[in-house]
Design a protein around this motif. Structure first.
Motif, mmCIF file in Angstrom:
data_model
loop_
_atom_site.group_PDB
_atom_site.id
_atom_site.type_symbol
_atom_site.label_atom_id
_atom_site.label_comp_id
_atom_site.label_asym_id
_atom_site.label_seq_id
_atom_site.Cartn_x
_atom_site.Cartn_y
_atom_site.Cartn_z
ATOM 1 N N ASP A 190 -31.907 133.341 16.584
ATOM 2 C CA ASP A 190 -30.479 133.062 16.381
ATOM 3 C C ASP A 190 -29.614 134.142 17.021
ATOM 4 O O ASP A 190 -28.440 133.897 17.320
ATOM 5 N N TRP B 226 -27.990 137.702 13.129
ATOM 6 C CA TRP B 226 -28.823 136.523 12.962
ATOM 7 C C TRP B 226 -29.104 136.330 11.481
ATOM 8 O O TRP B 226 -28.907 137.249 10.688
ATOM 9 N N THR B 227 -29.535 135.146 11.121
ATOM 10 C CA THR B 227 -29.780 134.872 9.711
ATOM 11 C C THR B 227 -31.256 134.649 9.440
ATOM 12 O O THR B 227 -31.945 135.563 9.023
ATOM 13 N N ASP B 228 -31.751 133.454 9.717
ATOM 14 C CA ASP B 228 -33.132 133.127 9.361
ATOM 15 C C ASP B 228 -34.138 133.497 10.442
ATOM 16 O O ASP B 228 -35.187 134.069 10.157
ATOM 17 N N LEU B 229 -33.820 133.144 11.671
ATOM 18 C CA LEU B 229 -34.722 133.416 12.790
ATOM 19 C C LEU B 229 -34.088 134.429 13.726
ATOM 20 O O LEU B 229 -32.891 134.365 14.005
ATOM 21 N N THR C 277 -34.979 143.373 11.547
ATOM 22 C CA THR C 277 -34.428 143.271 10.194
ATOM 23 C C THR C 277 -33.564 144.485 9.854
ATOM 24 O O THR C 277 -32.783 144.435 8.916
#
Length: 161
Positions: free
Chosen positions: A80, A74-77, A41
């Motif tokens: 990605d 990456w966005t959600d996972l 993150t």
């Protein structure tokens, strides 16, 4: 081989609030032996954010090594951000079930190495495991080269006869 890296729970220990035992040694090895990418993150497209976050925890020589780690986006996972067309290993302490499902769907669930810093010597165990993976790969490459060289020599001998 690509190596994807989480930070919290891998290099930084939640319990102590500091650097995990063996983190500097692991970082030294992986930045020399693997093509490293952030999968955390703390980095979504810009590797400097991860390095800036780690500055308060690591000495300057380790920070210089961490500057070699490339960004993922990456966005959600986190999955990605993984290049599934390459050989890779992913170090993470707590992948989501949806991320593990993606790995299973691609048939690469064994590419995930879960890190549990509650286990004594965990990062040294991971380090030894990564060294063994590299050694196996080198042996496979050597065997393949031996086969190719043997084939070339047999062609040369056949032509000479």
């Amino acid at each position: 081989m690509k190596l994807y890296l989480d930070i919290d729970g891998v290099f930084l220990d939640y319990d102590s609030g500091g650097v995990a035992d063996g983190a500097a040694e692991l970082i030294e090895y992986i930045t020399k032996e693997f093509d490293c990418y952030w999968l955390t993150t703390h980095c979504k497209g810009d590797p400097t954010t991860a390095v800036s976050y780690l500055r308060e925890y690591f000495q300057d020589d380790t920070i210089e090594l961490l500057k070699k780690v490339k960004a993922t986006d990456w966005t959600d996972l986190k999955t990605d951000g993984i290049d599934f067309d390459s050989n890779f290993i992913w170090l993470d302490d707590y992948p989501f079930q949806a991320e593990m499902d993606v790995l299973n769907n691609f048939g690469v669930s064994d590419s995930l190495l879960k890190v549990n810093l509650n286990n004594e010597g965990e990062l040294l165990r991971i380090l030894e495991h990564l060294k063994e993976i590299k050694a196996k790969r080198r042996r496979r490459i050597r065997r393949a080269m031996d086969v190719i060289i043997g084939f070339i020599i047999s062609l040369i001998v056949a032509k000479a006869i």
